[in-house]
Design an enzyme around this catalytic site. Sequence first.
Site, mmCIF file in Angstrom:
data_model
loop_
_atom_site.group_PDB
_atom_site.id
_atom_site.type_symbol
_atom_site.label_atom_id
_atom_site.label_comp_id
_atom_site.label_asym_id
_atom_site.label_seq_id
_atom_site.Cartn_x
_atom_site.Cartn_y
_atom_site.Cartn_z
ATOM 1 N N GLU A 87 -27.161 -30.313 -47.659
ATOM 2 C CA GLU A 87 -26.748 -31.661 -47.239
ATOM 3 C C GLU A 87 -26.836 -31.837 -45.722
ATOM 4 O OE1 GLU A 87 -22.996 -32.902 -48.947
ATOM 5 O OE2 GLU A 87 -22.860 -34.626 -47.607
ATOM 6 N N LYS A 271 -13.557 -32.770 -50.966
ATOM 7 C CA LYS A 271 -14.994 -32.456 -51.064
ATOM 8 C C LYS A 271 -15.558 -32.248 -49.662
ATOM 9 C CE LYS A 271 -19.602 -33.265 -51.558
ATOM 10 N NZ LYS A 271 -20.587 -33.503 -50.468
ATOM 11 N N ASP A 287 -18.697 -16.153 -54.385
ATOM 12 C CA ASP A 287 -18.687 -16.976 -55.592
ATOM 13 C C ASP A 287 -18.049 -18.330 -55.288
ATOM 14 O OD1 ASP A 287 -18.130 -18.143 -58.051
ATOM 15 O OD2 ASP A 287 -17.558 -16.258 -59.004
ATOM 16 N N HIS A 385 -25.000 -40.105 -40.413
ATOM 17 C CA HIS A 385 -25.659 -39.483 -41.551
ATOM 18 C C HIS A 385 -27.093 -39.980 -41.714
ATOM 19 C CE1 HIS A 385 -25.275 -37.210 -45.226
ATOM 20 N NE2 HIS A 385 -25.792 -38.204 -45.916
#
Length: 431
Positions: A87, A271, A287, A385
């Site tokens: 991202e 998130k 992991d 962004h």
Amino acid sequence: MTTSRISGFYKMTLEERRAKLADALSSPSGAHLTHPEFAAWTTGGLSPESADHMIENVVGLHSLPLGIALNFTVNGKDVLVPMSIEEPSVVAGASFMAKLARVGGGFQATATEPHMIGQMQVLDLANVHLAQLSLLEHKEKLLAEADAVDPVLKQFGGGAHNLEVRVISDSPIGPFLVVHLIYDVRDAMGANAVNTACERLAPHIEAITGGRVHLRILSNLADHRLARARCTIPVNELAFDDFTGEKVRDGIIEAWAFAASDPYRAATHNKGIMNGVDAVVIATGNDWRAIEAGAHAYAARSGRYTSLSTWGKDRDGNLVGTLEMPMAVGIVGGATKVHPAAQAAVKLMGVITANALAEIIVSVGLAQNMAALRALATEGIQRGHMSLHARQVAIAAGAIGDQIEKVAARMVVEKVVRIDRAEQILKDLQD
Ligand code: NAD
């Protein structure tokens, strides 16, 4: 000392960045990454042959970009942080916030002892309360049995730490017991040692209780293995363009209050934290599903899902952020040990304990959280962004070399970042 400040890094070519990194690391007490270790990032690190030994039905490899987050100071020490993520904006966001945070002394981070939880479900009991007390009476014997499972771990100071017994009374199949084995896993993620210890204890638990041990497995809600980070940003450092430092600070606090009170917002807020956390977790071969599961379960521990972080101000009006979350990462086992790129990542950070890695990861999570909140609370997320996103769209449309920047720049100016527009601009360039 390795410095995490490398000016103009983002403007350099790939080759220049690698050279700068090698320079930064060759200082007397730098991380001393040798060329073969470093080269793992040029190729992705893993050969198809070694991948074939890691999972089933292997046909190839899947790559991700590996970037370096700059400017991080964690517990007074500069650290260059490897981040593996697809991202755009994440590496830049973390680096920028780390730059603001370093003015206030960087990140202060701690980790609890590396205690993981193994669960054993005990069914078919005549009396759950009687069985609970019987198990607690045999606690020392059970701990000694579990302790003998992993002599290597024991040699490093780990092993069985505690035994807890919970009664689950509101289950669809009636009451049963859950035994929690608390296991010190030192520098491992710990799943294998904990699962083995639970399997070893099961027949003893059955003999003591007369019940049947069903599941025997690690819990990813690793709430005995927490990492915490805090930072203080001097309020004047937050000012930019027409925004005063106070306005940015208050905007961040208001944005956090939204996440603290509303699960719909908290999911996206967390998130954002995980954008930073996962990127380092992945770069080090850990992991990330385990980390994700632990983070979100921890965020819901009160019964209502909420923010993992807090934002407020100190007596002097400076912005203060904190983050606390489970952090079950290792540096000795799993993929970390077999993946050359993960090995290089661990070495770059110079971490020699799993706790030191956890402290860096939680600091990156906090920086990432601030990057998202600052953008959302001021100019909106899309401005920063878009130019990075536009590059990805340009590549998807077939742009190569310097066409990528040209196509992306045109789309940003036009405020139309779509693949059909990128294809049209590319066609115009080629005509
Ligand atoms: P591992 O078994 O490969 O390595 C850990 C072992 O290394 C220890 O048990 C110990 O014997 C040894 N060791 C050497 N030096 C050590 C030190 N300084 N500190 C601690 N141990 C040391 O790895 P692991 O950490 O047990 O397992 C991690 C893997 O398990 C991950 O790949 C994960 O995906 C997987 N896994 C996860 C779950 C889950 O999250 N629910 C379940 C099963 C498996």
